[in-house]
Scaffold this motif. Sequence first.
Motif, PDB file in Angstrom:
ATOM      1  N   ARG A  17       0.803  -1.222   0.000  1.00  0.00           N
ATOM      2  CA  ARG A  17       0.000   0.000   0.000  1.00  0.00           C
ATOM      3  C   ARG A  17       0.836   1.273   0.000  1.00  0.00           C
TER       4      ARG A  17
ATOM      5  N   GLY B 226       1.585  -7.837  -4.300  1.00  0.00           N
ATOM      6  CA  GLY B 226       0.773  -6.977  -3.453  1.00  0.00           C
ATOM      7  C   GLY B 226       0.539  -5.614  -4.077  1.00  0.00           C
TER       8      GLY B 226
ATOM      9  N   TYR C  25      -2.037  -5.843  -6.678  1.00  0.00           N
ATOM     10  CA  TYR C  25      -3.337  -6.044  -6.033  1.00  0.00           C
ATOM     11  C   TYR C  25      -3.929  -4.722  -5.547  1.00  0.00           C
ATOM     12  N   THR C  26      -3.088  -3.833  -5.020  1.00  0.00           N
ATOM     13  CA  THR C  26      -3.599  -2.560  -4.508  1.00  0.00           C
ATOM     14  C   THR C  26      -4.089  -1.629  -5.604  1.00  0.00           C
TER      15      THR C  26
ATOM     16  N   ASN D 138      -8.747  -1.831  -7.142  1.00  0.00           N
ATOM     17  CA  ASN D 138      -9.876  -0.958  -6.822  1.00  0.00           C
ATOM     18  C   ASN D 138      -9.678  -0.391  -5.431  1.00  0.00           C
TER      19      ASN D 138
ATOM     20  N   ASP E  15     -11.175  -1.088  -2.707  1.00  0.00           N
ATOM     21  CA  ASP E  15     -11.268  -2.056  -1.623  1.00  0.00           C
ATOM     22  C   ASP E  15      -9.962  -2.804  -1.382  1.00  0.00           C
ATOM     23  N   THR E  16      -9.096  -2.862  -2.378  1.00  0.00           N
ATOM     24  CA  THR E  16      -7.814  -3.556  -2.219  1.00  0.00           C
ATOM     25  C   THR E  16      -6.666  -2.584  -1.953  1.00  0.00           C
ATOM     26  N   ARG E  17      -6.957  -1.291  -1.972  1.00  0.00           N
ATOM     27  CA  ARG E  17      -5.912  -0.269  -1.921  1.00  0.00           C
ATOM     28  C   ARG E  17      -5.050  -0.354  -0.670  1.00  0.00           C
TER      29      ARG E  17
ATOM     30  N   TRP F 118      -4.053  -3.002   1.026  1.00  0.00           N
ATOM     31  CA  TRP F 118      -3.359  -4.275   1.231  1.00  0.00           C
ATOM     32  C   TRP F 118      -1.883  -4.018   1.503  1.00  0.00           C
TER      33      TRP F 118
ATOM     34  N   ARG G 184       1.078 -11.984  -1.423  1.00  0.00           N
ATOM     35  CA  ARG G 184      -0.183 -12.610  -1.834  1.00  0.00           C
ATOM     36  C   ARG G 184      -0.140 -14.133  -1.768  1.00  0.00           C
TER      37      ARG G 184
END
Length: 426
Positions: A187, A228, A231-232, A235, A237-239, A241, A245
């Motif tokens: 993040r 990771g 993944y962030t 969207n 909602d994953t920002r 993290w 993974r």
Amino acid sequence: MRGIIQGVLWCTIWCYCMASSQANLYKGYKVYELAASKARSANLDFMLSQLANNRTYYDVYTSGSPAHIMVHPDAQPQFVDLMNEQAVNYKIINNDVGHTLRNHYEKNQKLRNLYPFEGRLGTERYYTHDEITQYIENLAQLYPDRVFIRTVGRTYEGRWLKTIKITNGDRRANKNVILVDGGFHAREWISPAAAVYAIGELVENYETYADLLLDYDWVILPVVNADGYVYTHLNEDTRMWRKTRQPSSESCIGTDPNRNFDFHWNEEGASEDPCAETYAGPKAFSEPEAVVVRDLIKSYAKVGKMYLTLHSYGPYILYPWGWTLDVPDTVEDLHEVAQAGYEAMFNATGVEYEIGPSTEVLYVAAGASDDYAFNAGFPISFTMELPPGGQHLFDPPASDIDGLVKEAWIGILAMARKVVEKYPLA
């Protein structure tokens, strides 16, 4: 006090059952800033350590005073009661984390359309892992005598990790090395941005920094935790993290790669809970990303003079040890180099980085890469935590990138020059 905290924690089961799924995962979450008197600071630290165990409803960003914590909507009334009971001053610095993250995500999407990747990277927006990798590969093609790309490993999800080695082109062997990495925690987007800016300065403004490349090569891994980081970017909602993974249990994913190093692994400051943000992993070097950094550190240990790992948020320049309150015998050398960075940034921008041993300045963090590098032979080993940004602290808006990375580069530059002075080529 323990009874009060336990009452707050026991609400978790009921709250979890009552919570409904939301399109916006962080809707209604708040970030609080907490401050306690010197006499009550130990109580505050204890409360935060207890609340951190309730990972569903509390995310402790920093301890000490002031401290920052994100709180689930269902736990906010009990949390406020607890703060009032314990005479801890608090203020809300983000009233709706979900709204903030959604707003930033939409702005970042617009900026990607406004500033498409065209081979070069600027500071207008945050760039993806693929874009960063392509950028360093482009630099190697443009400057084949001075820039070299090396594939150093793969992530759990199969992404290639590549370093860029920046030289002056004289091809002398066994030069000293400054090793830099970014993106340990997914993040912390400003970290890869700072690494990329340093790369651009060293390569494309070579004449300005020729003194730093005379007897030294720079090796930079811009994004350690590429899975990771990708993944962030999916969207809002994953920002937030943080971890890798790779599945850590049947129900949880990820290990904190900066607790996964085999130097006082799984001691204080790391968690054995696979769902925790600071989970140390099932064993040291369980994460392929940590293995990549380990191998880089070991390969350059004989010639490496400074290891610098970029994180957020601070602002801090931290040096060993992170596993104990003890300090190394060479603490004066570490402090001298850190002080050079502090003074350069303060004189240029007025920002004050706090400098000192990790455990004393921030918190205990056993199994971290900076301690590992120092123990492996790097005489200077730092974690540089860039300042917070935006309402959510970990999410500086794109408009902040330019100022933050340029400020950080001033400090990195000053520290590197002090290192070159202290450790000339043998």
